[in-house]
Design a protein around this motif. Structure first.
Motif, PDB file in Angstrom:
ATOM      1  N   GLY A  36       0.778  -1.241   0.000  1.00  0.00           N
ATOM      2  CA  GLY A  36       0.000   0.000   0.000  1.00  0.00           C
ATOM      3  C   GLY A  36       0.801   1.278   0.000  1.00  0.00           C
ATOM      4  N   TYR A  37       2.094   1.196  -0.318  1.00  0.00           N
ATOM      5  CA  TYR A  37       2.906   2.413  -0.342  1.00  0.00           C
ATOM      6  C   TYR A  37       2.758   3.145  -1.668  1.00  0.00           C
ATOM      7  N   LEU A  38       2.665   4.455  -1.571  1.00  0.00           N
ATOM      8  CA  LEU A  38       2.687   5.351  -2.721  1.00  0.00           C
ATOM      9  C   LEU A  38       4.059   6.001  -2.762  1.00  0.00           C
ATOM     10  N   ALA A  39       4.550   6.288  -3.950  1.00  0.00           N
ATOM     11  CA  ALA A  39       5.880   6.877  -4.113  1.00  0.00           C
ATOM     12  C   ALA A  39       5.764   8.351  -4.474  1.00  0.00           C
ATOM     13  N   PHE A  40       6.722   9.121  -3.978  1.00  0.00           N
ATOM     14  CA  PHE A  40       6.785  10.561  -4.228  1.00  0.00           C
ATOM     15  C   PHE A  40       8.239  10.956  -4.435  1.00  0.00           C
ATOM     16  N   THR A  41       8.450  11.934  -5.304  1.00  0.00           N
ATOM     17  CA  THR A  41       9.760  12.560  -5.410  1.00  0.00           C
ATOM     18  C   THR A  41       9.695  13.858  -4.612  1.00  0.00           C
ATOM     19  N   VAL A  42      10.866  14.391  -4.290  1.00  0.00           N
ATOM     20  CA  VAL A  42      10.936  15.647  -3.558  1.00  0.00           C
ATOM     21  C   VAL A  42      11.180  16.759  -4.568  1.00  0.00           C
ATOM     22  N   ALA A  43      10.256  17.707  -4.620  1.00  0.00           N
ATOM     23  CA  ALA A  43      10.353  18.828  -5.551  1.00  0.00           C
ATOM     24  C   ALA A  43      11.403  19.827  -5.060  1.00  0.00           C
ATOM     25  N   PRO A  44      11.899  20.695  -5.939  1.00  0.00           N
ATOM     26  CA  PRO A  44      12.879  21.702  -5.520  1.00  0.00           C
ATOM     27  C   PRO A  44      12.399  22.592  -4.367  1.00  0.00           C
ATOM     28  N   ASP A  45      11.078  22.793  -4.266  1.00  0.00           N
ATOM     29  CA  ASP A  45      10.551  23.625  -3.173  1.00  0.00           C
ATOM     30  C   ASP A  45      10.340  22.823  -1.885  1.00  0.00           C
ATOM     31  N   GLY A  46      10.715  21.543  -1.903  1.00  0.00           N
ATOM     32  CA  GLY A  46      10.577  20.704  -0.719  1.00  0.00           C
ATOM     33  C   GLY A  46       9.267  19.946  -0.634  1.00  0.00           C
ATOM     34  N   GLY A  47       8.353  20.240  -1.544  1.00  0.00           N
ATOM     35  CA  GLY A  47       7.075  19.534  -1.557  1.00  0.00           C
ATOM     36  C   GLY A  47       7.215  18.138  -2.143  1.00  0.00           C
ATOM     37  N   LEU A  48       6.193  17.341  -1.943  1.00  0.00           N
ATOM     38  CA  LEU A  48       6.186  15.979  -2.476  1.00  0.00           C
ATOM     39  C   LEU A  48       5.374  15.924  -3.759  1.00  0.00           C
ATOM     40  N   ARG A  49       5.927  15.273  -4.761  1.00  0.00           N
ATOM     41  CA  ARG A  49       5.231  15.079  -6.037  1.00  0.00           C
ATOM     42  C   ARG A  49       5.001  13.590  -6.237  1.00  0.00           C
ATOM     43  N   PRO A  50       3.746  13.195  -6.465  1.00  0.00           N
ATOM     44  CA  PRO A  50       3.487  11.767  -6.670  1.00  0.00           C
ATOM     45  C   PRO A  50       4.145  11.265  -7.950  1.00  0.00           C
ATOM     46  N   ILE A  51       4.582  10.021  -7.900  1.00  0.00           N
ATOM     47  CA  ILE A  51       5.139   9.356  -9.064  1.00  0.00           C
ATOM     48  C   ILE A  51       4.610   7.919  -9.055  1.00  0.00           C
ATOM     49  N   THR A  52       4.187   7.453 -10.205  1.00  0.00           N
ATOM     50  CA  THR A  52       3.705   6.068 -10.261  1.00  0.00           C
ATOM     51  C   THR A  52       4.902   5.127 -10.140  1.00  0.00           C
ATOM     52  N   TRP A  53       4.623   3.901  -9.748  1.00  0.00           N
ATOM     53  CA  TRP A  53       5.708   2.925  -9.672  1.00  0.00           C
ATOM     54  C   TRP A  53       6.292   2.660 -11.059  1.00  0.00           C
ATOM     55  N   ASP A  54       5.462   2.671 -12.102  1.00  0.00           N
ATOM     56  CA  ASP A  54       5.984   2.483 -13.463  1.00  0.00           C
ATOM     57  C   ASP A  54       6.935   3.616 -13.841  1.00  0.00           C
ATOM     58  N   ALA A  55       6.564   4.847 -13.498  1.00  0.00           N
ATOM     59  CA  ALA A  55       7.438   5.989 -13.788  1.00  0.00           C
ATOM     60  C   ALA A  55       8.717   5.908 -12.961  1.00  0.00           C
ATOM     61  N   ALA A  56       8.616   5.447 -11.723  1.00  0.00           N
ATOM     62  CA  ALA A  56       9.812   5.291 -10.887  1.00  0.00           C
ATOM     63  C   ALA A  56      10.755   4.253 -11.495  1.00  0.00           C
ATOM     64  N   LEU A  57      10.190   3.180 -12.032  1.00  0.00           N
ATOM     65  CA  LEU A  57      11.027   2.157 -12.665  1.00  0.00           C
ATOM     66  C   LEU A  57      11.722   2.673 -13.917  1.00  0.00           C
ATOM     67  N   ALA A  58      11.129   3.671 -14.557  1.00  0.00           N
ATOM     68  CA  ALA A  58      11.726   4.241 -15.776  1.00  0.00           C
ATOM     69  C   ALA A  58      12.851   5.223 -15.463  1.00  0.00           C
ATOM     70  N   LEU A  59      12.955   5.684 -14.211  1.00  0.00           N
ATOM     71  CA  LEU A  59      14.017   6.618 -13.849  1.00  0.00           C
ATOM     72  C   LEU A  59      15.376   5.944 -13.971  1.00  0.00           C
ATOM     73  N   ARG A  60      16.345   6.637 -14.524  1.00  0.00           N
ATOM     74  CA  ARG A  60      17.686   6.084 -14.669  1.00  0.00           C
ATOM     75  C   ARG A  60      18.674   6.722 -13.691  1.00  0.00           C
TER      76      ARG A  60
END
Length: 76
Positions: A36-60
């Motif tokens: 049940g975990y959701l993933a987020f990246t940290v934005a430059p302003d310190g906020g959280l931005r949602p990212i899908t697991w598929d998009a996270a897997l595409a990150l290099r």
């Protein structure tokens, strides 16, 4: 630990180096998503931005992910 700590918040390093380990990112993503975990990246302003697991897997590039449950008060 994950099952005993339902309100656990995680900050993890996420990168392609994991793909050569005993726990490749696909399996890791499936394990977190299945709990049940959701993933987020940290934005430059310190906020959280949602990212899908598929998009996270595409990150290099090496990325920090924040993992939260859908009912976490930080998301309200």
């Amino acid at each position: 630990m994950l099952d005993r700590s339902p309100q656990l918040r995680l900050l993890i390093e996420w990168g392609t180096a994991q793909d050569g380990s005993a726990a490749p990112r696909g399996g890791t993503a499936a394990m977190f998503a299945g709990r049940g975990y959701l993933a987020f990246t940290v934005a430059p302003d310190g906020g959280l931005r949602p990212i899908t697991w598929d998009a996270a897997l595409a990150l290099r590039e090496l990325t920090n992910l924040v993992l939260l449950k859908a009912n976490d008060p930080l998301l309200v």
